[in-house]
Scaffold this active site. Sequence first.
Site, short mmCIF file in Angstrom:
data_model
loop_
_atom_site.label_atom_id
_atom_site.label_comp_id
_atom_site.label_asym_id
_atom_site.label_seq_id
_atom_site.Cartn_x
_atom_site.Cartn_y
_atom_site.Cartn_z
N HIS A 83 0.85 -1.20 0.00
CA HIS A 83 0.00 0.00 0.00
C HIS A 83 0.87 1.24 0.00
CE1 HIS A 83 -4.17 1.43 0.70
NE2 HIS A 83 -3.59 2.50 1.21
N ASP A 162 -13.70 2.98 7.06
CA ASP A 162 -12.63 3.70 6.37
C ASP A 162 -13.14 4.26 5.05
OD1 ASP A 162 -9.91 4.66 5.82
OD2 ASP A 162 -9.99 3.18 4.21
N ARG A 169 -12.73 12.82 4.67
CA ARG A 169 -11.45 13.53 4.85
C ARG A 169 -11.06 14.24 3.56
NH1 ARG A 169 -7.82 9.05 5.90
NH2 ARG A 169 -6.14 10.55 5.99
N SER A 184 -6.11 4.63 8.57
CA SER A 184 -6.79 4.35 7.30
C SER A 184 -6.06 3.26 6.52
CB SER A 184 -6.86 5.65 6.49
OG SER A 184 -7.20 5.39 5.16
N LYS A 188 -7.19 -1.18 6.36
CA LYS A 188 -7.41 -1.93 5.11
C LYS A 188 -6.45 -3.11 5.00
CE LYS A 188 -7.28 1.82 2.34
NZ LYS A 188 -7.59 3.05 3.05
#
Length: 434
Positions: A83, A162, A169, A184, A188
């Site tokens: 990520h 999220d 956000r 966040s 995930k």
Amino acid sequence: VKDPREVVAAKRDGRRVEDEDLREFVLGYARGEIPDYLAAAFLMAAYLHPLDGGETLVLTRAMIDSGVTLPLLSVSRPKVDKHSTGGVADGVTLVFAPLAASLGLAVAKLSGRGLGHTGGTLDKLEAIPGFRTALSAEEIERQVAEVGCVVAAQTEDLVPADGALYALRDATATVASVPLIAASVMSKKLAIGTDLVLLDVKAGSGAFMKTPESAAELAEACVSLARDWGRPCSAAISDMSQPLGAAVGNALDVAEAVEVLRGERPGRLTELAVLFAGRAVDALAGDGSGEDRARTALADGSALAAFGRMVEAQGGDGRVADDPWSVLPRAAVVLGTEPAEEGYLAEVDAEAIGRAATGLGAGRVRKGDPVDPAVGIVFHPKVGDRLNTGSELAEIHARSDDDAALAAERVRAAVRVSPDPVEPPALVYGWRST
Ligand code: URA
């Protein structure tokens, strides 16, 4: 249940929120019981008075518990996830997922949409006609088992809190907070049962963290959540002081990723994808030759074939892997722009380039806005390159001549040129691991 305004008030005043109150607030928001305006006020308070480590863990856990988890017990291959904290021309995931799958690993990845000035993997993949990112937990598991890789969105099942907070956000200027980003990203990652989480924590003008030091802080916050969870995790702090690849858009990014997957686009995007895939192979299945194997998989077509299989499994037009522009949408106007002066490219305001692409329609202004898959910017040079007037600095893909002219001005204003040679920045500044 406590009046949710008290949770907002506690953070507003810089006090610690009780674990149970914070958890209920997040779960209540995910259930639709707490309105956007209260959640937005909470996010701004948490932006101004950052959550501490304990609160960040409670937030992460509540986001995970807002849905189901996906242990992936039916997948026998070693499982890895990767990520990025968000960047400009950061198409690493588009390359990494099929590349790692072609090397025998399984990649089950929940990605995000564009956030602020940064691009989102989901928006990019959805530029491929038919491509579906809204998969059920069962579909995700089946695809990883059968194809080896999947890139999907949070769903009503998976980390829905999220999904909701991320969009809020983006719409309320509350993105660039270390604890909010860490929660966040890690919610995930931890919701999916993988053997290793690789993080690409971006540092520089195109990242939310503008310096390697603040990015290291974010890397440590993420790694610490992984450690608390008992999940192996390594985070690279990598350079985002300029666009990583050249393409800043959605269809444009997909086309660039296909070139990288064909082994036809050497450069920083290829290098970072190879580094991550090599590291994953070495950690989970290897003998230290991971990077060499990754380069071979790009050169011999096996990574590209895995990309085609992933696209088709998710309903997309697989011809994108052979001839991207036969299926990807094209913008009505394409305008080349030249540098304002000659010299060496010394500095790029990558955030400004990301914002220029958003201005063209590649990203969102309001929550839930559609993105235009066709528009964006191809920014050619890298820091240290020689720029000559008369050569092309960037190519603007726009809906209208006016949009293109405005973006071209913004791109020209985003570069600083030096008369003296300039050293390119490092690609990776360092690693943090559990
Ligand atoms: N990527 C995420 O998934 N979340 C953030 O908050 C930032 C980048």
